[in-house]
Design a protein around this motif. Structure first.
Motif, PDB file in Angstrom:
ATOM      1  N   LEU A  11       0.849  -1.182   0.000  1.00 55.57           N
ATOM      2  CA  LEU A  11       0.000   0.000   0.000  1.00 55.57           C
ATOM      3  C   LEU A  11       0.888   1.236   0.000  1.00 55.57           C
ATOM      4  CD1 LEU A  11      -2.762   1.417   0.360  1.00 55.57           C
ATOM      5  CD2 LEU A  11      -2.457   1.136   2.836  1.00 55.57           C
ATOM      6  N   VAL A  12       0.606   2.157  -0.913  1.00 53.04           N
ATOM      7  CA  VAL A  12       1.411   3.362  -1.035  1.00 53.04           C
ATOM      8  C   VAL A  12       0.492   4.532  -1.322  1.00 53.04           C
ATOM      9  CG1 VAL A  12       1.855   3.018  -3.504  1.00 53.04           C
ATOM     10  CG2 VAL A  12       3.484   4.334  -2.124  1.00 53.04           C
ATOM     11  N   GLN A  13       0.903   5.697  -0.918  1.00 51.83           N
ATOM     12  CA  GLN A  13       0.100   6.883  -1.171  1.00 51.83           C
ATOM     13  C   GLN A  13       0.318   7.413  -2.581  1.00 51.83           C
ATOM     14  OE1 GLN A  13       1.069   9.675   2.002  1.00 51.83           O
ATOM     15  NE2 GLN A  13      -0.677   8.944   3.206  1.00 51.83           N
ATOM     16  N   LEU A  18       7.220   2.270  -5.499  1.00 52.40           N
ATOM     17  CA  LEU A  18       7.425   0.878  -5.111  1.00 52.40           C
ATOM     18  C   LEU A  18       8.366   0.238  -6.119  1.00 52.40           C
ATOM     19  CD1 LEU A  18       3.855  -0.470  -4.206  1.00 52.40           C
ATOM     20  CD2 LEU A  18       5.767  -0.178  -2.631  1.00 52.40           C
ATOM     21  N   ARG A  19       9.073  -0.762  -5.651  1.00 52.51           N
ATOM     22  CA  ARG A  19       9.925  -1.542  -6.546  1.00 52.51           C
ATOM     23  C   ARG A  19       9.505  -2.998  -6.462  1.00 52.51           C
ATOM     24  NH1 ARG A  19      16.146  -3.491  -6.072  1.00 52.51           N
ATOM     25  NH2 ARG A  19      16.758  -3.328  -8.265  1.00 52.51           N
ATOM     26  N   LEU A  20       9.005  -3.513  -7.555  1.00 50.43           N
ATOM     27  CA  LEU A  20       8.614  -4.913  -7.622  1.00 50.43           C
ATOM     28  C   LEU A  20       9.793  -5.752  -8.092  1.00 50.43           C
ATOM     29  CD1 LEU A  20       5.075  -4.665  -9.258  1.00 50.43           C
ATOM     30  CD2 LEU A  20       5.730  -4.440  -6.846  1.00 50.43           C
ATOM     31  N   THR A  90      -3.494   0.868  -9.216  1.00 45.22           N
ATOM     32  CA  THR A  90      -3.887  -0.196  -8.305  1.00 45.22           C
ATOM     33  C   THR A  90      -4.284  -1.447  -9.080  1.00 45.22           C
ATOM     34  OG1 THR A  90      -4.613   1.325  -6.571  1.00 45.22           O
ATOM     35  CG2 THR A  90      -5.580  -0.883  -6.559  1.00 45.22           C
ATOM     36  N   ALA A  91      -3.627  -2.554  -8.756  1.00 43.30           N
ATOM     37  CA  ALA A  91      -3.866  -3.807  -9.473  1.00 43.30           C
ATOM     38  C   ALA A  91      -3.000  -4.900  -8.858  1.00 43.30           C
ATOM     39  CB  ALA A  91      -3.520  -3.660 -10.956  1.00 43.30           C
ATOM     40  N   THR A 124      -1.534  -1.314  -4.166  1.00 42.84           N
ATOM     41  CA  THR A 124      -2.672  -0.449  -3.887  1.00 42.84           C
ATOM     42  C   THR A 124      -2.179   0.970  -3.664  1.00 42.84           C
ATOM     43  OG1 THR A 124      -3.874  -2.288  -2.856  1.00 42.84           O
ATOM     44  CG2 THR A 124      -4.674  -0.059  -2.415  1.00 42.84           C
ATOM     45  N   VAL A 125      -2.729   1.894  -4.444  1.00 40.53           N
ATOM     46  CA  VAL A 125      -2.341   3.300  -4.337  1.00 40.53           C
ATOM     47  C   VAL A 125      -3.529   4.074  -3.802  1.00 40.53           C
ATOM     48  CG1 VAL A 125      -1.397   5.293  -5.538  1.00 40.53           C
ATOM     49  CG2 VAL A 125      -0.817   2.975  -6.310  1.00 40.53           C
TER      50      VAL A 125
END
Length: 127
Positions: A11-13, A18-20, A90-91, A124-125
């Motif tokens: 979860l990030v704002q 993010l790093r996947l 978001t996905a 999730t953003v």
């Protein structure tokens, strides 16, 4: 049986990063194109970015300038750096590779090109 596994979701704002990561078993990733895909609730799985064995990359229009794909063949790893994230990002994010025989040239960055998929990682953003 080759396997790939994604990690790094969360979860990030809005505007965050993010790093996947995508880890592959054996040599399944070394010579294969790598695809990053995502599937939002109620929608189909769409291509986000692909990186070919020669390092050439493609991006879906909505992520250009914000996402960056990379690979480390020695470590059998691939990465998707995601910056300036938006709620529409978001996905569930998936990485995928090809099964042998792997073509030398590039492949279309489409779901149909790839055969080995991970279980996905949720991004999730929040707005």
């Amino acid at each position: 049986q080759a396997r790939v596994e994604e990690s790094g979701g969360g979860l990030v704002q809005f505007g965050g990063s993010l790093r996947l990561s995508c880890a592959a078993s054996g040599n399944s990733m070394r010579y294969s194109p790598i695809g990053w895909f995502r599937q939002a609730p109620g929608k189909g799985r769409e291509a986000v970015s692909c990186i070919m064995r020669d390092g050439s990359v493609t991006y879906e229009d909505s992520v250009k300038g914000r996402f960056a794909v990379s690979r480390d063949n020695d470590k059998s790893m691939a990465y998707l750096q995601m910056n300036d994230l938006k709620p529409e990002d978001t996905a569930i994010y998936y990485c995928a590779v090809l099964k042998p025989p792997i073509p030398i040239g590039p492949v279309p960055c489409r779901r149909e090109s790839f055969q080995t998929w991970g279980q996905g990682t949720q991004v999730t953003v929040s707005s």
